[in-house]
Design a protein around this motif. Structure first.
Motif, PDB file in Angstrom:
ATOM      1  N   HIS A 110     -10.358  68.632 -19.106  1.00  0.00           N
ATOM      2  CA  HIS A 110      -8.824  68.740 -18.704  1.00  0.00           C
ATOM      3  C   HIS A 110      -9.273  69.841 -17.250  1.00  0.00           C
ATOM      4  O   HIS A 110      -8.436  70.863 -16.862  1.00  0.00           O
ATOM      5  CB  HIS A 110      -7.698  70.001 -19.552  1.00  0.00           C
ATOM      6  CG  HIS A 110      -7.620  68.953 -20.507  1.00  0.00           C
ATOM      7  ND1 HIS A 110      -6.210  68.384 -20.561  1.00  0.00           N
ATOM      8  CD2 HIS A 110      -8.264  68.158 -21.698  1.00  0.00           C
ATOM      9  CE1 HIS A 110      -6.173  67.377 -21.272  1.00  0.00           C
ATOM     10  NE2 HIS A 110      -7.294  67.307 -22.147  1.00  0.00           N
ATOM     11  N   TRP A 240      -8.332  68.269 -34.554  1.00  0.00           N
ATOM     12  CA  TRP A 240      -9.002  68.707 -32.765  1.00  0.00           C
ATOM     13  C   TRP A 240     -10.081  68.360 -33.053  1.00  0.00           C
ATOM     14  O   TRP A 240     -10.759  67.056 -31.646  1.00  0.00           O
ATOM     15  CB  TRP A 240      -8.489  70.236 -32.566  1.00  0.00           C
ATOM     16  CG  TRP A 240      -8.174  70.941 -32.313  1.00  0.00           C
ATOM     17  CD1 TRP A 240      -6.638  70.296 -31.840  1.00  0.00           C
ATOM     18  CD2 TRP A 240      -7.823  72.279 -33.515  1.00  0.00           C
ATOM     19  NE1 TRP A 240      -5.309  71.421 -32.307  1.00  0.00           N
ATOM     20  CE2 TRP A 240      -6.531  72.754 -32.512  1.00  0.00           C
ATOM     21  CE3 TRP A 240      -8.403  73.299 -33.153  1.00  0.00           C
ATOM     22  CZ2 TRP A 240      -5.254  73.396 -32.999  1.00  0.00           C
ATOM     23  CZ3 TRP A 240      -7.982  74.891 -33.946  1.00  0.00           C
ATOM     24  CH2 TRP A 240      -6.620  74.631 -33.220  1.00  0.00           C
ATOM     25  N   THR A 288      -2.520  75.612 -22.766  1.00  0.00           N
ATOM     26  CA  THR A 288      -1.661  74.792 -22.957  1.00  0.00           C
ATOM     27  C   THR A 288      -2.331  73.186 -22.981  1.00  0.00           C
ATOM     28  O   THR A 288      -1.580  71.862 -23.531  1.00  0.00           O
ATOM     29  CB  THR A 288      -1.167  75.401 -21.486  1.00  0.00           C
ATOM     30  OG1 THR A 288      -0.495  76.044 -21.235  1.00  0.00           O
ATOM     31  CG2 THR A 288      -0.136  73.757 -20.992  1.00  0.00           C
ATOM     32  N   VAL A 289      -3.167  73.469 -23.171  1.00  0.00           N
ATOM     33  CA  VAL A 289      -4.385  71.945 -23.543  1.00  0.00           C
ATOM     34  C   VAL A 289      -3.958  71.541 -25.073  1.00  0.00           C
ATOM     35  O   VAL A 289      -3.377  70.359 -25.344  1.00  0.00           O
ATOM     36  CB  VAL A 289      -5.273  72.116 -23.067  1.00  0.00           C
ATOM     37  CG1 VAL A 289      -6.509  70.779 -23.566  1.00  0.00           C
ATOM     38  CG2 VAL A 289      -6.028  71.588 -21.507  1.00  0.00           C
ATOM     39  N   ARG A 291      -1.106  72.117 -26.485  1.00  0.00           N
ATOM     40  CA  ARG A 291       0.158  72.094 -26.966  1.00  0.00           C
ATOM     41  C   ARG A 291       0.387  70.522 -27.049  1.00  0.00           C
ATOM     42  O   ARG A 291       1.990  69.927 -27.022  1.00  0.00           O
ATOM     43  CB  ARG A 291       0.923  72.925 -26.432  1.00  0.00           C
ATOM     44  CG  ARG A 291       0.876  74.413 -26.318  1.00  0.00           C
ATOM     45  CD  ARG A 291       2.708  74.618 -26.004  1.00  0.00           C
ATOM     46  NE  ARG A 291       2.555  76.251 -26.139  1.00  0.00           N
ATOM     47  CZ  ARG A 291       2.430  76.829 -25.115  1.00  0.00           C
ATOM     48  NH1 ARG A 291       2.603  76.483 -23.371  1.00  0.00           N
ATOM     49  NH2 ARG A 291       2.003  78.265 -25.330  1.00  0.00           N
ATOM     50  N   GLN A 292       0.027  69.862 -25.820  1.00  0.00           N
ATOM     51  CA  GLN A 292      -0.187  68.392 -25.409  1.00  0.00           C
ATOM     52  C   GLN A 292      -1.119  67.691 -26.901  1.00  0.00           C
ATOM     53  O   GLN A 292      -1.102  67.757 -27.512  1.00  0.00           O
ATOM     54  CB  GLN A 292      -1.320  67.925 -24.673  1.00  0.00           C
ATOM     55  CG  GLN A 292      -1.109  68.604 -23.065  1.00  0.00           C
ATOM     56  CD  GLN A 292      -1.852  68.056 -22.411  1.00  0.00           C
ATOM     57  OE1 GLN A 292      -2.021  66.942 -22.140  1.00  0.00           O
ATOM     58  NE2 GLN A 292      -2.413  68.605 -21.281  1.00  0.00           N
ATOM     59  N   PRO A 293       0.749  66.332 -26.630  1.00  0.00           N
ATOM     60  CA  PRO A 293       0.171  65.566 -28.781  1.00  0.00           C
ATOM     61  C   PRO A 293      -0.660  65.083 -28.503  1.00  0.00           C
ATOM     62  O   PRO A 293      -1.506  64.024 -27.365  1.00  0.00           O
ATOM     63  CB  PRO A 293       2.019  65.007 -28.067  1.00  0.00           C
ATOM     64  CG  PRO A 293       1.835  65.046 -26.906  1.00  0.00           C
ATOM     65  CD  PRO A 293       1.416  66.130 -26.286  1.00  0.00           C
ATOM     66  N   THR A 295      -1.787  62.047 -28.255  1.00  0.00           N
ATOM     67  CA  THR A 295      -1.619  60.978 -27.183  1.00  0.00           C
ATOM     68  C   THR A 295      -2.140  61.338 -25.941  1.00  0.00           C
ATOM     69  O   THR A 295      -2.797  60.291 -25.042  1.00  0.00           O
ATOM     70  CB  THR A 295      -0.337  59.612 -27.055  1.00  0.00           C
ATOM     71  OG1 THR A 295       0.601  60.417 -27.390  1.00  0.00           O
ATOM     72  CG2 THR A 295       0.079  59.332 -28.604  1.00  0.00           C
ATOM     73  N   ALA A 296      -1.484  62.133 -25.444  1.00  0.00           N
ATOM     74  CA  ALA A 296      -2.086  62.428 -23.887  1.00  0.00           C
ATOM     75  C   ALA A 296      -3.756  62.702 -23.700  1.00  0.00           C
ATOM     76  O   ALA A 296      -3.933  63.499 -22.910  1.00  0.00           O
ATOM     77  CB  ALA A 296      -1.060  63.901 -23.284  1.00  0.00           C
ATOM     78  N   LEU A 297      -4.666  63.324 -24.691  1.00  0.00           N
ATOM     79  CA  LEU A 297      -5.688  64.176 -25.046  1.00  0.00           C
ATOM     80  C   LEU A 297      -7.026  62.167 -23.827  1.00  0.00           C
ATOM     81  O   LEU A 297      -6.331  61.312 -24.767  1.00  0.00           O
ATOM     82  CB  LEU A 297      -6.410  63.835 -26.190  1.00  0.00           C
ATOM     83  CG  LEU A 297      -5.372  65.154 -26.761  1.00  0.00           C
ATOM     84  CD1 LEU A 297      -6.463  65.490 -28.001  1.00  0.00           C
ATOM     85  CD2 LEU A 297      -5.844  66.311 -26.326  1.00  0.00           C
TER      86      LEU A 297
END
Length: 303
Positions: A110, A240, A288-289, A291-293, A295-297
């Motif tokens: 990111h 994680w 902020t990273v 907090r992403q679901p 599937t967004a990783l």
């Protein structure tokens, strides 16, 4: 070097305890740092540092100057950022420490977006699963998981993550899928040697204690991942650490109706020093990273 830069160099000398360590962090030669401190002492007409068998130690006057200089540097940085305006980018170098696997999976992929917002910022990332001394290593902010054992540390919790029992479908196809925590004793576990591997599961007021045992013990999270993905056994770890594989189905959770202790991620700042705007902005970015679901990783291997 101007007065503020000289003060910054002196602060690094005090915090690292040597001219050579400060020179490495700043990127100049050791003689240059020695000369800067000598010039400061000439200007102030006072001895700032004394040599001892333990390295360099500030005198009483040197310690008072260090405290004032550290505050002045911080205030100058903040004043510059405020003058540039809230939308302006950060500048200079930011030194970050983080666990290797966590950074590879969830931070580094990111970074392009963060750096694009701050084109004049350079980031130096120290990857190490061990806890390091932030002051001596010149680290501005460290990302640490688990309990904060150092009560003197300046820390901010960024996120709370879930722990799960995780393995590949291929492993469970061969070894069977446990339906109770007690059944984990019959499974091959990949043991993380840096953690206590006695776990307490909770469900509807009931508790079950399990001690993970296995023939493979690994001292770094990257090795845990490699062993699990090679179908060698199961692990209890934070989601994680397997976020891309959980999203793709390459690994699966079991015993999901039982709760394990969560894991916290902290942004830790050097004690005795005000957190810089750069360090705070980086902590905001990581928060902020996370907090992403899942599937967004990004997929595994993109870092």
């Amino acid at each position: 070097m101007d007065r503020l830069q000289a003060m910054a160099a002196y602060v690094r000398v005090v915090e690292t305890g040597s001219f050579s360590a400060a020179a490495r962090q700043i990127g100049v030669g050791q003689p240059a740092i020695s000369k800067i401190v000598a010039q400061l002492e000439d200007r102030l007409q006072v001895r700032l540092l004394v040599r001892s068998t333990h390295g360099l130690t500030p005198t009483d006057a040197g310690l008072r100057f260090y405290e004032r200089a550290r505050t002045a540097i911080h205030e100058a940085d903040e004043a510059e950022l405020e003058a540039r305006g809230a939308g302006a980018g950060l500048t200079g170098q930011l030194r970050v420490s983080a666990a290797t696997t966590f950074a590879r999976l969830l931070v580094v992929p990111h970074l392009p977006g963060f750096l694009a917002r701050h084109p004049d910022l350079q980031i130096d990332i120290v990857l190490d699963d061990r806890l390091i001394d932030l002051v001596s290593e010149g680290v501005d902010v460290s990302l640490r998981m688990g309990q904060m054992s150092d009560s003197a540390a300046v820390a901010r919790r960024l996120a709370r993550g879930r722990r799960s029992v995780i393995a590949t479908p291929a492993y469970f196809a061969l070894a069977g899928m446990p339906t109770l925590p007690a059944q984990l004793a019959a499974h091959e576990a990949i043991v993380y040697s840096q953690l206590d591997n006695d776990w307490v599961f909770r469900k509807d007021g009931a508790e079950a204690s399990v001690a993970l045992r296995g023939r493979v013990r690994v001292s770094a999270a990257e090795g845990i991942r490699a062993a699990v993905l090679a179908d060698m056994g199961l692990t209890i770890n934070s989601d994680w650490m397997f976020a891309p594989e959980l999203a793709s189905g390459a690994v699966v959770r079991v015993l999901t109706d039982w709760a394990l202790p969560p894991v916290d991620l902290w942004a830790v700042f050097p004690s005795g020093r005000l957190a810089s705007a750069k360090a705070r902005a980086f902590a905001d970015f990581v928060e902020t990273v996370l907090r992403q679901p899942p599937t967004a990783l990004p997929p595994a291997g993109t870092a």
